[in-house]
Design a protein around this motif. Structure first.
Motif, short mmCIF file in Angstrom:
data_model
loop_
_atom_site.label_atom_id
_atom_site.label_comp_id
_atom_site.label_asym_id
_atom_site.label_seq_id
_atom_site.Cartn_x
_atom_site.Cartn_y
_atom_site.Cartn_z
N LEU A 17 0.73 -1.26 0.02
CA LEU A 17 -0.10 0.02 0.11
C LEU A 17 0.87 1.26 0.16
CD1 LEU A 17 -3.11 -0.88 2.44
CD2 LEU A 17 -3.12 -0.25 0.12
N THR A 18 1.84 1.50 0.71
CA THR A 18 2.68 2.55 0.79
C THR A 18 3.55 2.63 -0.45
OG1 THR A 18 4.49 1.21 2.03
CG2 THR A 18 2.97 2.70 2.99
N GLU A 19 4.05 1.65 -1.21
CA GLU A 19 4.79 1.65 -2.35
C GLU A 19 3.58 2.22 -3.45
OE1 GLU A 19 7.54 1.39 -4.96
OE2 GLU A 19 7.80 1.11 -3.02
N ASN A 20 2.41 1.76 -3.35
CA ASN A 20 1.30 2.06 -4.25
C ASN A 20 1.18 3.80 -4.19
OD1 ASN A 20 0.74 -0.34 -5.49
ND2 ASN A 20 -0.89 -0.84 -4.46
N GLU A 21 1.27 4.21 -2.87
CA GLU A 21 0.92 5.50 -2.70
C GLU A 21 2.03 6.26 -3.40
OE1 GLU A 21 -1.86 7.23 -1.70
OE2 GLU A 21 -2.68 5.23 -1.49
N LYS A 22 3.35 5.88 -2.87
CA LYS A 22 4.30 6.41 -3.57
C LYS A 22 4.22 6.71 -5.12
CE LYS A 22 7.71 5.14 0.15
NZ LYS A 22 8.97 4.49 0.49
N LEU A 23 3.97 5.36 -5.59
CA LEU A 23 3.91 5.64 -7.13
C LEU A 23 2.80 6.27 -7.62
CD1 LEU A 23 4.52 1.75 -7.45
CD2 LEU A 23 6.26 3.47 -8.02
N LYS A 24 1.69 6.34 -7.04
CA LYS A 24 0.47 7.24 -7.42
C LYS A 24 1.31 8.76 -7.34
CE LYS A 24 -3.43 4.48 -6.07
NZ LYS A 24 -4.48 4.37 -5.17
N ALA A 25 1.85 9.10 -6.19
CA ALA A 25 2.38 10.29 -6.18
C ALA A 25 3.37 10.81 -7.16
CB ALA A 25 3.18 10.53 -4.90
N LYS A 26 4.22 9.96 -7.60
CA LYS A 26 5.09 10.12 -8.47
C LYS A 26 4.45 10.16 -10.03
CE LYS A 26 9.30 7.72 -7.04
NZ LYS A 26 10.29 6.81 -7.25
N LEU A 27 3.33 9.30 -10.30
CA LEU A 27 2.59 9.31 -11.20
C LEU A 27 1.89 10.78 -11.45
CD1 LEU A 27 1.35 7.99 -13.86
CD2 LEU A 27 -0.62 7.29 -12.41
N GLN A 28 1.34 11.24 -10.35
CA GLN A 28 0.65 12.76 -10.32
C GLN A 28 1.83 13.76 -10.65
OE1 GLN A 28 -1.13 12.92 -6.60
NE2 GLN A 28 -3.02 12.05 -7.44
N GLU A 29 3.00 13.67 -10.34
CA GLU A 29 3.97 14.57 -10.55
C GLU A 29 4.38 14.48 -11.84
OE1 GLU A 29 7.27 13.79 -8.18
OE2 GLU A 29 6.32 14.25 -6.26
N ALA A 30 4.67 12.97 -12.54
CA ALA A 30 4.95 13.04 -13.96
C ALA A 30 3.61 13.73 -14.72
CB ALA A 30 5.18 11.64 -14.02
N GLN A 31 2.49 13.38 -14.37
CA GLN A 31 1.39 13.91 -15.44
C GLN A 31 1.52 15.63 -15.36
OE1 GLN A 31 -1.94 11.94 -13.45
NE2 GLN A 31 -1.90 10.23 -14.91
N LEU A 32 1.65 16.26 -13.95
CA LEU A 32 1.79 17.68 -14.02
C LEU A 32 2.83 18.09 -14.87
CD1 LEU A 32 1.23 18.06 -10.34
CD2 LEU A 32 -0.09 19.04 -12.06
N GLU A 33 4.00 17.52 -14.82
CA GLU A 33 5.30 17.67 -15.58
C GLU A 33 4.92 17.65 -17.15
OE1 GLU A 33 9.87 16.44 -16.22
OE2 GLU A 33 8.78 15.91 -14.44
N LEU A 34 4.34 16.55 -17.39
CA LEU A 34 3.76 16.16 -18.95
C LEU A 34 3.05 17.47 -19.32
CD1 LEU A 34 3.83 14.62 -21.25
CD2 LEU A 34 1.76 13.56 -20.33
N THR A 35 1.90 17.89 -18.66
CA THR A 35 1.18 19.01 -18.77
C THR A 35 1.87 20.24 -18.92
OG1 THR A 35 -0.53 18.01 -17.39
CG2 THR A 35 -0.85 20.44 -18.21
N GLU A 36 2.87 20.56 -18.16
CA GLU A 36 3.60 21.70 -18.38
C GLU A 36 4.62 21.68 -19.55
OE1 GLU A 36 6.11 22.06 -14.64
OE2 GLU A 36 4.43 22.34 -13.45
N VAL A 37 5.05 20.81 -19.66
CA VAL A 37 5.69 20.27 -21.05
C VAL A 37 5.05 20.52 -22.52
CG1 VAL A 37 7.12 18.76 -22.27
CG2 VAL A 37 7.69 19.28 -19.84
#
Length: 169
Positions: A78-98
């Motif tokens: 569960l903690t690993e999933n949460e970390k991965l979800k956070a990384k995914l959201q960061e990556a999506q935000l970065e993708l939107t900015e790019v």
């Protein structure tokens, strides 16, 4: 306690006889030694598995540790999933900015190319106008020459008319 019943002992003797007859009939085959050893190995492994199952069933405290291990593994997942979800959201935000930056750069490039194409068109128009101006200047020179010739001819014509009028008097 009483000994085995006659019916049970008869049944045990029959099953022992069946096993022996199966072993004897198996040894008469061409690959009897191989199949016999294979059967012995499979029986041994099945006995080993049965013993390990029985020993694991007889230890309830081992089950508690297994359950705790599963719970711990679940929580880690569960903690690993949460970390991965956070990384995914960061990556999506970065993708939107790019994507936004790419869109801005594309629009800027289009404007620059539009400006350069406009400049190119303006240069062509300017050259065309300059050619037209030079042609008109040439025509103007010819026109002034024609005007001066025309004036000279008018003057000559007037002089000839006066001479003719004097002669005719």
């Amino acid at each position: 306690m009483l000994g085995p019943s006659p019916q049970t002992s008869c049944h045990l003797a029959q099953s022992k006889h069946d096993r022996l007859s199966r072993l004897d009939s198996g040894s008469s085959n061409s690959s009897s030694a191989d199949s016999y050893s294979d059967r012995l190995l499979s029986r041994t492994s099945s006995y080993t598995r049965r013993e390990s199952r029985l020993s694991s069933l007889s230890k309830p405290e081992q089950e508690d540790t297994v359950v705790k291990d599963y719970k711990k593994l679940y929580e880690e997942a569960l903690t690993e999933n949460e970390k991965l979800k956070a990384k995914l959201q960061e990556a999506q935000l970065e993708l939107t900015e790019v994507k936004a930056q790419l869109e801005k750069a594309t629009q800027k490039q289009e404007r620059i190319s539009d400006k350069s194409s406009m400049l190119e068109m303006e240069k062509r128009e300017k050259r065309a106008l300059e050619r037209k101006v030079s042609e008109m200047e040439e025509e103007l020179k010819v026109l002034t020459e024609l005007k001066s010739d025309n004036q000279r001819l008018k003057d000559e014509n007037g002089a000839l008319i006066r001479v003719i009028s004097k002669l005719s008097k």
